[in-house]
Motif scaffolding. Sequence first.
Motif, mmCIF file in Angstrom:
data_model
loop_
_atom_site.group_PDB
_atom_site.id
_atom_site.type_symbol
_atom_site.label_atom_id
_atom_site.label_comp_id
_atom_site.label_asym_id
_atom_site.label_seq_id
_atom_site.Cartn_x
_atom_site.Cartn_y
_atom_site.Cartn_z
ATOM 1 N N SER A 1 0.828 -1.207 0.000
ATOM 2 C CA SER A 1 0.000 0.000 0.000
ATOM 3 C C SER A 1 0.864 1.259 0.000
ATOM 4 C CB SER A 1 -0.928 0.016 1.218
ATOM 5 O OG SER A 1 -0.184 0.236 2.407
ATOM 6 N N ALA A 2 0.320 2.306 -0.599
ATOM 7 C CA ALA A 2 1.033 3.589 -0.633
ATOM 8 C C ALA A 2 1.262 4.122 0.779
ATOM 9 C CB ALA A 2 0.250 4.597 -1.465
ATOM 10 N N ALA A 3 0.281 3.911 1.664
ATOM 11 C CA ALA A 3 0.408 4.400 3.041
ATOM 12 C C ALA A 3 1.597 3.744 3.738
ATOM 13 C CB ALA A 3 -0.877 4.145 3.820
ATOM 14 N N TYR A 4 1.743 2.432 3.584
ATOM 15 C CA TYR A 4 2.861 1.721 4.222
ATOM 16 C C TYR A 4 4.190 2.130 3.596
ATOM 17 C CZ TYR A 4 5.781 -1.951 6.119
ATOM 18 O OH TYR A 4 6.789 -2.633 6.766
ATOM 19 N N LYS A 5 4.218 2.190 2.277
ATOM 20 C CA LYS A 5 5.463 2.562 1.584
ATOM 21 C C LYS A 5 5.911 3.970 1.947
ATOM 22 C CE LYS A 5 4.980 -0.394 -2.466
ATOM 23 N NZ LYS A 5 4.789 -0.419 -3.924
ATOM 24 N N GLY A 6 4.957 4.839 2.298
ATOM 25 C CA GLY A 6 5.289 6.211 2.652
ATOM 26 C C GLY A 6 5.792 6.398 4.072
ATOM 27 N N LEU A 7 5.745 5.347 4.887
ATOM 28 C CA LEU A 7 6.201 5.446 6.271
ATOM 29 C C LEU A 7 7.722 5.458 6.358
ATOM 30 C CD1 LEU A 7 3.877 2.823 8.014
ATOM 31 C CD2 LEU A 7 3.659 5.319 8.114
ATOM 32 N N SER A 8 8.229 6.088 7.390
ATOM 33 C CA SER A 8 9.668 6.012 7.679
ATOM 34 C C SER A 8 9.986 4.596 8.153
ATOM 35 C CB SER A 8 10.042 7.015 8.770
ATOM 36 O OG SER A 8 9.451 6.642 9.997
ATOM 37 N N ASN A 9 11.237 4.236 8.109
ATOM 38 C CA ASN A 9 11.642 2.906 8.588
ATOM 39 C C ASN A 9 11.330 2.728 10.075
ATOM 40 O OD1 ASN A 9 12.532 2.094 6.091
ATOM 41 N ND2 ASN A 9 14.627 2.776 6.454
#
Length: 112
Positions: A30-38
Amino acid sequence: MGNHDFPDARPSLRPWGESRLHIEHWLLESAAYKGLSNQAKCILIELMRRYDGATTGRSASAARAARHAGFSADVTERALTELQHAGFIVQTAPAVPYLGHPRKWRTDYVRS
């Protein structure tokens, strides 16, 4: 093969009562997960690991998740804010510092 800290890849029987964490690929893609910091991804995984999802409504403590991940309080706070804004977590109980009770969170993501 040498010594390593990773679990053996061979299938084995799970001991009684042992838990597993199953993460759907749609979530990871998901875009939301991919957009998170590590750091936020790590805290999310730790919260997911600790949240039992039972009907009792038990939530996970972010402080425990952060200690396990080795993050400072500042990094943890930024990650929690990031996860909350992205819709991955919802606060279920406020902190009560004088009683030693940390804030509690539950994961709150749905497939869109």
